[in-house]
Design an enzyme around this catalytic site. Structure first.
Site, PDB file in Angstrom:
ATOM      1  N   ASP A 244       0.838  -1.198   0.000  1.00 44.24           N
ATOM      2  CA  ASP A 244       0.000   0.000   0.000  1.00 44.24           C
ATOM      3  C   ASP A 244       0.873   1.247   0.000  1.00 44.24           C
ATOM      4  O   ASP A 244       0.838   2.049   0.946  1.00 44.24           O
ATOM      5  CB  ASP A 244      -0.963  -0.045   1.193  1.00 44.24           C
ATOM      6  CG  ASP A 244      -1.941  -1.218   1.074  1.00 44.24           C
ATOM      7  OD1 ASP A 244      -2.353  -1.519  -0.062  1.00 44.24           O
ATOM      8  OD2 ASP A 244      -2.281  -1.833   2.096  1.00 44.24           O
TER       9      ASP A 244
ATOM     10  N   LYS B  48       0.963  -7.818  -3.126  1.00 44.71           N
ATOM     11  CA  LYS B  48      -0.373  -7.361  -3.526  1.00 44.71           C
ATOM     12  C   LYS B  48      -0.272  -5.918  -4.006  1.00 44.71           C
ATOM     13  O   LYS B  48       0.157  -5.039  -3.262  1.00 44.71           O
ATOM     14  CB  LYS B  48      -1.349  -7.449  -2.356  1.00 44.71           C
ATOM     15  CG  LYS B  48      -2.756  -6.975  -2.738  1.00 44.71           C
ATOM     16  CD  LYS B  48      -3.760  -7.300  -1.662  1.00 44.71           C
ATOM     17  CE  LYS B  48      -3.974  -6.211  -0.643  1.00 44.71           C
ATOM     18  NZ  LYS B  48      -4.641  -5.002  -1.148  1.00 44.71           N
TER      19      LYS B  48
ATOM     20  N   ASP C 101      -4.937  -6.556  -7.140  1.00 38.72           N
ATOM     21  CA  ASP C 101      -6.179  -6.418  -6.369  1.00 38.72           C
ATOM     22  C   ASP C 101      -7.019  -5.276  -6.933  1.00 38.72           C
ATOM     23  O   ASP C 101      -7.063  -4.186  -6.366  1.00 38.72           O
ATOM     24  CB  ASP C 101      -5.779  -6.154  -4.904  1.00 38.72           C
ATOM     25  CG  ASP C 101      -6.956  -6.014  -3.960  1.00 38.72           C
ATOM     26  OD1 ASP C 101      -8.071  -6.439  -4.332  1.00 38.72           O
ATOM     27  OD2 ASP C 101      -6.763  -5.485  -2.853  1.00 38.72           O
TER      28      ASP C 101
ATOM     29  N   LYS D 278     -10.421  -5.795  -7.993  1.00 43.55           N
ATOM     30  CA  LYS D 278     -11.831  -6.043  -7.625  1.00 43.55           C
ATOM     31  C   LYS D 278     -12.807  -5.632  -8.736  1.00 43.55           C
ATOM     32  O   LYS D 278     -13.642  -4.740  -8.553  1.00 43.55           O
ATOM     33  CB  LYS D 278     -12.192  -5.298  -6.337  1.00 43.55           C
ATOM     34  CG  LYS D 278     -11.353  -5.671  -5.120  1.00 43.55           C
ATOM     35  CD  LYS D 278     -11.911  -5.044  -3.853  1.00 43.55           C
ATOM     36  CE  LYS D 278     -11.115  -5.360  -2.611  1.00 43.55           C
ATOM     37  NZ  LYS D 278      -9.807  -4.693  -2.533  1.00 43.55           N
TER      38      LYS D 278
ATOM     39  N   ASP E 204     -18.617  -5.463 -13.133  1.00 46.40           N
ATOM     40  CA  ASP E 204     -19.272  -4.781 -14.258  1.00 46.40           C
ATOM     41  C   ASP E 204     -20.102  -5.827 -14.999  1.00 46.40           C
ATOM     42  O   ASP E 204     -20.240  -6.954 -14.526  1.00 46.40           O
ATOM     43  CB  ASP E 204     -18.204  -4.141 -15.171  1.00 46.40           C
ATOM     44  CG  ASP E 204     -18.725  -2.906 -15.892  1.00 46.40           C
ATOM     45  OD1 ASP E 204     -19.875  -2.940 -16.389  1.00 46.40           O
ATOM     46  OD2 ASP E 204     -18.001  -1.904 -15.956  1.00 46.40           O
TER      47      ASP E 204
ATOM     48  N   PRO F 273     -20.968  -8.784 -17.604  1.00 42.84           N
ATOM     49  CA  PRO F 273     -20.077  -9.897 -17.962  1.00 42.84           C
ATOM     50  C   PRO F 273     -19.163  -9.606 -19.147  1.00 42.84           C
ATOM     51  O   PRO F 273     -17.963  -9.902 -19.106  1.00 42.84           O
ATOM     52  CB  PRO F 273     -21.060 -11.040 -18.275  1.00 42.84           C
ATOM     53  CG  PRO F 273     -22.235 -10.750 -17.397  1.00 42.84           C
ATOM     54  CD  PRO F 273     -22.360  -9.251 -17.386  1.00 42.84           C
ATOM     55  N   ASN F 274     -19.693  -9.007 -20.199  1.00 43.87           N
ATOM     56  CA  ASN F 274     -18.886  -8.763 -21.399  1.00 43.87           C
ATOM     57  C   ASN F 274     -17.695  -7.850 -21.104  1.00 43.87           C
ATOM     58  O   ASN F 274     -16.571  -8.097 -21.549  1.00 43.87           O
ATOM     59  CB  ASN F 274     -19.795  -8.142 -22.467  1.00 43.87           C
ATOM     60  CG  ASN F 274     -19.070  -7.920 -23.765  1.00 43.87           C
ATOM     61  OD1 ASN F 274     -18.473  -8.846 -24.310  1.00 43.87           O
ATOM     62  ND2 ASN F 274     -19.095  -6.684 -24.262  1.00 43.87           N
TER      63      ASN F 274
ATOM     64  N   THR G  52     -15.071  -6.185   4.187  1.00 45.26           N
ATOM     65  CA  THR G  52     -15.132  -6.167   5.660  1.00 45.26           C
ATOM     66  C   THR G  52     -15.551  -4.799   6.177  1.00 45.26           C
ATOM     67  O   THR G  52     -15.911  -4.652   7.337  1.00 45.26           O
ATOM     68  CB  THR G  52     -13.777  -6.569   6.287  1.00 45.26           C
ATOM     69  OG1 THR G  52     -12.745  -5.913   5.583  1.00 45.26           O
ATOM     70  CG2 THR G  52     -13.569  -8.052   6.248  1.00 45.26           C
TER      71      THR G  52
ATOM     72  N   ARG H 123      -2.109  -9.917  12.319  1.00 43.73           N
ATOM     73  CA  ARG H 123      -1.264  -9.124  13.220  1.00 43.73           C
ATOM     74  C   ARG H 123      -0.424 -10.064  14.080  1.00 43.73           C
ATOM     75  O   ARG H 123      -0.883 -11.147  14.447  1.00 43.73           O
ATOM     76  CB  ARG H 123      -2.132  -8.265  14.157  1.00 43.73           C
ATOM     77  CG  ARG H 123      -2.879  -7.139  13.427  1.00 43.73           C
ATOM     78  CD  ARG H 123      -1.928  -6.097  12.884  1.00 43.73           C
ATOM     79  NE  ARG H 123      -2.583  -5.022  12.157  1.00 43.73           N
ATOM     80  CZ  ARG H 123      -2.786  -4.993  10.840  1.00 43.73           C
ATOM     81  NH1 ARG H 123      -2.399  -5.997  10.072  1.00 43.73           N
ATOM     82  NH2 ARG H 123      -3.358  -3.949  10.268  1.00 43.73           N
TER      83      ARG H 123
ATOM     84  N   ARG I  17       0.811  -3.469   6.994  1.00 43.43           N
ATOM     85  CA  ARG I  17       1.583  -2.659   7.942  1.00 43.43           C
ATOM     86  C   ARG I  17       2.492  -3.418   8.901  1.00 43.43           C
ATOM     87  O   ARG I  17       3.575  -2.907   9.205  1.00 43.43           O
ATOM     88  CB  ARG I  17       0.629  -1.714   8.690  1.00 43.43           C
ATOM     89  CG  ARG I  17       0.144  -0.579   7.793  1.00 43.43           C
ATOM     90  CD  ARG I  17      -1.112   0.072   8.300  1.00 43.43           C
ATOM     91  NE  ARG I  17      -2.255  -0.830   8.201  1.00 43.43           N
ATOM     92  CZ  ARG I  17      -3.494  -0.509   8.545  1.00 43.43           C
ATOM     93  NH1 ARG I  17      -3.748   0.687   9.014  1.00 43.43           N
ATOM     94  NH2 ARG I  17      -4.476  -1.380   8.403  1.00 43.43           N
TER      95      ARG I  17
END
Ligand code: C5P
Length: 232
Positions: free
Chosen positions: A10, A32, A59, A61, A64, A66-67, A119, A181, A211
């Protein structure tokens, strides 16, 4: 089954990422890359990371018709990333189209996983805003089953849900779990967290760790500790 610690990169800029990667001259990492870095730097960042020999979970995500998802996936397959994802909420038809789009001519394709419910979406928001009038966990499991039926390889989920996903979708159905963590570490903004050792016990396949590694005083040592605890 290949288990791996995926480092969530990140970072806002390529410079920050490369400075971080320079700390790992001898490690083959699984990284990632999220929307922020990809939209800022474009496909070139993927090529640069691949040149260093690392694996990549892109990542983005997708969600939309399908096509459109099929066409987008057929572009992503040429980036030689190792894992990509989409939103299961886009429907089985969208997920099946994504599998078709990702398939390379030699019959291989990146691992494809689905996000079930973010989440950040609470059960209350899901029920009152999205008008999905079911318990959150039931929705997560139902979406995971849809992903499996559509030919996907697994889902992103909380480590605390990974066991139930496997019970319902089979041991081979992959679980990719953030919210990790160290027992003696800071939780930051993650609410439901698990240690790498506990994630191993639950049987999740990939842990996504940001992190606790990227902000550590010694990222290489933190990464190695994570691998030791999760893989052994
Ligand atoms: O820094 P931290 O270990 O919390 O980073 C976890 C990574 O996993 C971040 O990139 C975050 O956006 C991502 N993630 C998450 N929870 C999800 C899905 C993705 O924390 N449900």
């Amino acid at each position: 089954m290949n288990k791996a610690v995926i480092i969530a990169c990140d970072f806002n800029t390529k410079q920050d990422l490369m400075k971080f990667l320079d700390l790992f001259p001898d490690e083959k990492l699984y990284l990632k890359v999220g929307m922020e870095l990809f939209y800022a730097e474009g496909p070139a960042i993927i090529h640069e990371i691949k040149q260093r020999g690392h694996n990549i979970f892109l990542d983005l995500k997708l969600h939309d018709i399908p096509n459109t998802v099929q066409k987008a996936m057929s572009v992503l397959k040429n980036l030689q990333v190792d894992m990509v994802n989409l939103h299961a909420a886009g429907s089985k038809a969208m997920m099946e189209a994504a599998v078709r789009g990702l398939m390379r001519e030699d019959g291989t394709r990146p691992i494809l996983i689905a996000v079930t419910q973010l989440t950040s979406t609470s059960e209350t928001v899901m029920q009152q805003e999205l008008l999905i009038d079911k318990p959150l966990e039931e929705v997560v499991i139902a979406y995971a089953k849809n992903a499996k039926d559509a030919g996907l390889d697994g889902v992103v989920c909380s480590p605390l849900e990974a066991g139930r996903v496997k019970e319902n979708c089979g041991a081979d159905f992959l679980t990719v779990t953030p919210g990790i963590r160290f027992a003696d570490g800071e939780k930051a903004d993650q609410a439901r967290v698990t240690t790498p050792a506990k994630a191993k016990e639950i049987g999740t396949d990939y842990i996504v760790v940001g992190r606790p590694i990227t902000q550590a005083a010694n990222p290489l040592e933190a990464y190695r500790r994570c691998v030791r605890e999760f893989i052994g």
